[in-house]
Motif scaffolding. Structure first.
Motif, PDB file in Angstrom:
ATOM      1  N   ARG A  14       6.234   1.228  -4.894  1.00 13.44           N
ATOM      2  CA  ARG A  14       4.927   1.886  -4.947  1.00 13.44           C
ATOM      3  C   ARG A  14       5.012   3.141  -5.809  1.00 13.44           C
ATOM      4  N   PRO A  15       4.009   3.359  -6.688  1.00  9.63           N
ATOM      5  CA  PRO A  15       4.038   4.565  -7.528  1.00  9.63           C
ATOM      6  C   PRO A  15       3.570   5.807  -6.777  1.00  9.63           C
ATOM      7  N   GLY A  59       3.271  10.219  -7.397  1.00  6.48           N
ATOM      8  CA  GLY A  59       3.461  11.353  -8.304  1.00  6.48           C
ATOM      9  C   GLY A  59       4.530  12.303  -7.775  1.00  6.48           C
ATOM     10  N   ILE A 119       4.237  13.742  -2.018  1.00  3.93           N
ATOM     11  CA  ILE A 119       3.227  13.937  -0.973  1.00  3.93           C
ATOM     12  C   ILE A 119       2.310  12.725  -1.041  1.00  3.93           C
ATOM     13  N   ARG A 126      -0.469   9.729   0.998  1.00  4.47           N
ATOM     14  CA  ARG A 126      -1.367   9.324   2.080  1.00  4.47           C
ATOM     15  C   ARG A 126      -0.962   7.931   2.525  1.00  4.47           C
ATOM     16  N   GLY A 132      -1.396   1.778   3.199  1.00  2.00           N
ATOM     17  CA  GLY A 132      -1.162   0.374   3.516  1.00  2.00           C
ATOM     18  C   GLY A 132       0.282   0.187   3.951  1.00  2.00           C
ATOM     19  N   GLY A 171       3.166  -0.375   2.404  1.00  2.00           N
ATOM     20  CA  GLY A 171       4.258   0.312   1.702  1.00  2.00           C
ATOM     21  C   GLY A 171       4.385   1.759   2.148  1.00  2.00           C
ATOM     22  N   THR A 172       3.287   2.465   2.127  1.00  2.00           N
ATOM     23  CA  THR A 172       3.334   3.881   2.517  1.00  2.00           C
ATOM     24  C   THR A 172       3.535   4.031   4.027  1.00  2.00           C
ATOM     25  N   GLU A 209      -5.040   6.476 -12.224  1.00  6.28           N
ATOM     26  CA  GLU A 209      -4.299   5.645 -11.257  1.00  6.28           C
ATOM     27  C   GLU A 209      -4.712   4.195 -11.425  1.00  6.28           C
ATOM     28  N   ARG A 251      -3.261   0.090 -10.086  1.00  4.36           N
ATOM     29  CA  ARG A 251      -2.224  -0.613  -9.318  1.00  4.36           C
ATOM     30  C   ARG A 251      -1.101  -0.959 -10.281  1.00  4.36           C
TER      31      ARG A 251
HETATM   32  C1  LIG Z   1       0.753   6.945 -11.224  1.00  3.14           C
HETATM   33  C2  LIG Z   1       0.340   6.938  -9.771  1.00  3.14           C
HETATM   34  C3  LIG Z   1       0.647   8.040  -8.995  1.00  3.14           C
HETATM   35  C4  LIG Z   1       0.257   8.054  -7.641  1.00  3.14           C
HETATM   36  N1  LIG Z   1       0.575   9.157  -6.920  1.00  3.14           N
HETATM   37  C5  LIG Z   1       0.236   9.196  -5.627  1.00  3.14           C
HETATM   38  C6  LIG Z   1       0.583  10.340  -4.839  1.00  3.14           C
HETATM   39  O1  LIG Z   1       1.185  11.314  -5.327  1.00  3.14           O
HETATM   40  N2  LIG Z   1       0.229  10.319  -3.541  1.00  3.14           N
HETATM   41  C7  LIG Z   1      -0.444   9.262  -2.978  1.00  3.14           C
HETATM   42  O2  LIG Z   1      -0.768   9.314  -1.785  1.00  3.14           O
HETATM   43  N3  LIG Z   1      -0.772   8.178  -3.691  1.00  3.14           N
HETATM   44  C8  LIG Z   1      -0.448   8.111  -4.994  1.00  3.14           C
HETATM   45  N4  LIG Z   1      -0.755   6.989  -5.711  1.00  3.14           N
HETATM   46  C9  LIG Z   1      -1.408   5.837  -5.027  1.00  3.14           C
HETATM   47  C10 LIG Z   1      -0.318   5.038  -4.293  1.00  3.14           C
HETATM   48  O3  LIG Z   1       0.489   4.394  -5.245  1.00  3.14           O
HETATM   49  C11 LIG Z   1      -0.949   3.966  -3.371  1.00  3.14           C
HETATM   50  O4  LIG Z   1      -1.650   4.603  -2.340  1.00  3.14           O
HETATM   51  C12 LIG Z   1       0.152   3.114  -2.751  1.00  3.14           C
HETATM   52  O5  LIG Z   1       0.746   2.313  -3.757  1.00  3.14           O
HETATM   53  C13 LIG Z   1      -0.419   2.217  -1.688  1.00  3.14           C
HETATM   54  O6  LIG Z   1       0.622   1.350  -1.262  1.00  3.14           O
HETATM   55  P1  LIG Z   1       0.599   0.688   0.169  1.00  3.14           P
HETATM   56  O7  LIG Z   1       1.601  -0.409   0.208  1.00  3.14           O
HETATM   57  O8  LIG Z   1       0.693   1.712   1.237  1.00  3.14           O
HETATM   58  O9  LIG Z   1      -0.873   0.104   0.250  1.00  3.14           O
HETATM   59  P2  LIG Z   1      -1.346  -1.373  -0.107  1.00  3.14           P
HETATM   60  O10 LIG Z   1      -1.174  -2.211   1.114  1.00  3.14           O
HETATM   61  O11 LIG Z   1      -0.759  -1.847  -1.386  1.00  3.14           O
HETATM   62  O12 LIG Z   1      -2.893  -1.030  -0.334  1.00  3.14           O
HETATM   63  C14 LIG Z   1      -3.661  -0.344   0.665  1.00  3.14           C
HETATM   64  C15 LIG Z   1      -4.890   0.270   0.048  1.00  3.14           C
HETATM   65  O13 LIG Z   1      -4.526   1.237  -0.969  1.00  3.14           O
HETATM   66  C16 LIG Z   1      -5.185   0.940  -2.190  1.00  3.14           C
HETATM   67  N5  LIG Z   1      -4.277   1.173  -3.316  1.00  3.14           N
HETATM   68  C17 LIG Z   1      -3.090   0.599  -3.522  1.00  3.14           C
HETATM   69  N6  LIG Z   1      -2.530   1.021  -4.681  1.00  3.14           N
HETATM   70  C18 LIG Z   1      -3.411   1.868  -5.236  1.00  3.14           C
HETATM   71  C19 LIG Z   1      -3.430   2.615  -6.431  1.00  3.14           C
HETATM   72  N7  LIG Z   1      -2.457   2.561  -7.334  1.00  3.14           N
HETATM   73  N8  LIG Z   1      -4.495   3.384  -6.660  1.00  3.14           N
HETATM   74  C20 LIG Z   1      -5.502   3.436  -5.781  1.00  3.14           C
HETATM   75  N9  LIG Z   1      -5.545   2.766  -4.631  1.00  3.14           N
HETATM   76  C21 LIG Z   1      -4.514   1.974  -4.366  1.00  3.14           C
HETATM   77  C22 LIG Z   1      -5.496  -0.530  -2.105  1.00  3.14           C
HETATM   78  O14 LIG Z   1      -6.617  -0.883  -2.895  1.00  3.14           O
HETATM   79  C23 LIG Z   1      -5.769  -0.758  -0.657  1.00  3.14           C
HETATM   80  O15 LIG Z   1      -7.100  -0.472  -0.310  1.00  3.14           O
HETATM   81  C24 LIG Z   1      -0.416   6.945  -7.061  1.00  3.14           C
HETATM   82  C25 LIG Z   1      -0.707   5.835  -7.856  1.00  3.14           C
HETATM   83  C26 LIG Z   1      -0.345   5.836  -9.188  1.00  3.14           C
HETATM   84  C27 LIG Z   1      -0.675   4.647 -10.021  1.00  3.14           C
END
Ligand SMILES: Cc1cc2nc3c(=O)[nH]c(=O)nc-3n(C[C@H](O)[C@H](O)[C@H](O)COP(=O)(O)OP(=O)(O)OC[C@H]3O[C@@H](n4cnc5c(N)ncnc54)[C@H](O)[C@@H]3O)c2cc1C
Ligand code: FES
Length: 274
Positions: A72-73, A75, A89, A91, A94, A96-97, A236, A238
């Motif tokens: 998962r990406p 910042g 930091i 939130r 889903g 992964g987080t 941002e 996916r």
């Molecule tokens: C370059 C970059 C930097 C980021 N930096 C941060 C950060 O510093 N802090 C932070 O909290 N999050 C950040 N994010 C978002 C973070 O990557 C997603 O919240 C995380 O991948 C979700 O993974 P998950 O397995 O928990 O959720 P999943 O089960 O994969 O998804 C749960 C929910 O999160 C949403 N989601 C998943 N990936 C993204 C995404 N890339 N952008 C927007 N919504 C998404 C989905 O649509 C879904 O509704 C960043 C994303 C990018 C692309």
């Protein structure tokens, strides 16, 4: 370079000679704390990333549990070359987080990074504008710039006072902090764009760096254009690989299709909001 017994992590990395631009490392956790409901700060030991991370860059995080195979990406919120610590930091969004949030000190994560192109660091008077988790990379920008003798002002917006816990994190690294809330519970009532025109008129900023919800960044970019102040935005999408190989993060720009992971995540606003 000969290492003495008490070499710092930075000295140990330097002793390895020149490193590739990015590395894939196993990073033990030093700490993990809740900042507010559903938002955590994790700190891990990753000297080779801490040493080269630039503000606005990100890491691909792998957790060996919770059935999450894809990384998962996230910042980079802080990077300290002296201790080798990297903080993120995030939130809980889903699985992964959620898996990440369950880790404790000494558990290990995998970190690939630093990835992408970060913010410009050459401005003399930058204003950082952020909302939500977009404030995380801005925190590193403020700390990094202060470390390089550039003071920053920050404009942060949230729905309510509760979402602006960030002001505590920025208090030692930003000069002036301006706050807006949708409900008026803290700072000026309204969006960040309610006070942005006034701030741009009064303070002579030479760059605005924006990170947050896309609609917020679009509106910030519009105000900056009207006031002739350059603006950078961090997008941002996916992401699959984070390395430019899978095309999952492609976007349209004025110069054709670009990849957010490799060509961004930071772009000049006029390149992506046109
Ligand atoms: C370059 C970059 C930097 C980021 N930096 C941060 C950060 O510093 N802090 C932070 O909290 N999050 C950040 N994010 C978002 C973070 O990557 C997603 O919240 C995380 O991948 C979700 O993974 P998950 O397995 O928990 O959720 P999943 O089960 O994969 O998804 C749960 C929910 O999160 C949403 N989601 C998943 N990936 C993204 C995404 N890339 N952008 C927007 N919504 C998404 C989905 O649509 C879904 O509704 C960043 C994303 C990018 C692309
Ligand atoms: S995430 Fe694979 S190309 Fe960008």
């Amino acid at each position: 370079m000969t290492l003495h017994e008490h070499a710092t992590p930075a000295e140990k990395v330097a002793a390895m000679g020149s490193l590739p631009a990015k590395v894939d490392v196993k990073a033990p956790l030093v700490s993990q704390e809740a900042l507010t409901e559903g938002v955590l700060k994790l700190t891990a030991v990753a000297p080779s990333i801490a040493l080269r991370a630039m503000p606005g860059q990100f890491v691909q995080v792998g957790v060996n549990r919770g059935g999450t195979l894809l990384r998962r990406p996230l910042g980079i919120a802080e990077a300290d070359p002296a201790t080798g610590h990297v903080s993120l930091i995030y939130r809980v969004a889903g699985k992964g987080t959620l898996a990440l949030s369950q880790l404790k000190p000494d558990d290990e994560i995998k970190l690939l990074g630093p990835l992408g192109h970060g913010f410009s660091t050459k401005a003399e008077k930058p204003l950082l504008v952020g909302g939500g988790m977009g404030l995380s990379p801005l925190l590193y920008a403020a700390e990094y710039l202060l470390g390089h003798k550039t003071e920053t002002d920050v404009l942060m917006g949230g729905r309510t006072e509760k979402e602006l816990f960030w002001q505590q994190l920025f208090k030692d690294c930003a000069k002036n902090i301006h706050l807006t809330t949708d409900d008026g519970s803290l700072g000026t009532k309204g969006f960040v764009t309610t006070i942005l025109p006034e701030l741009l008129k009064e303070n002579g900023y030479d760059l605005v760096i924006a990170c947050g919800p896309e609609i917020m960044m679009k509106n910030v970019a519009k105000v900056c254009k009207e006031h002739d102040v350059p603006c950078e935005v961090s997008l941002e999408r996916r992401m699959g690989c984070g390395l430019g190989a899978c095309l999952s993060c492609s976007i349209d720009t004025v110069s054709g299709r670009r990849k957010v992971c490799k060509d961004g995540p930071v772009f000049p606003a006029e390149e992506v909001f046109f």
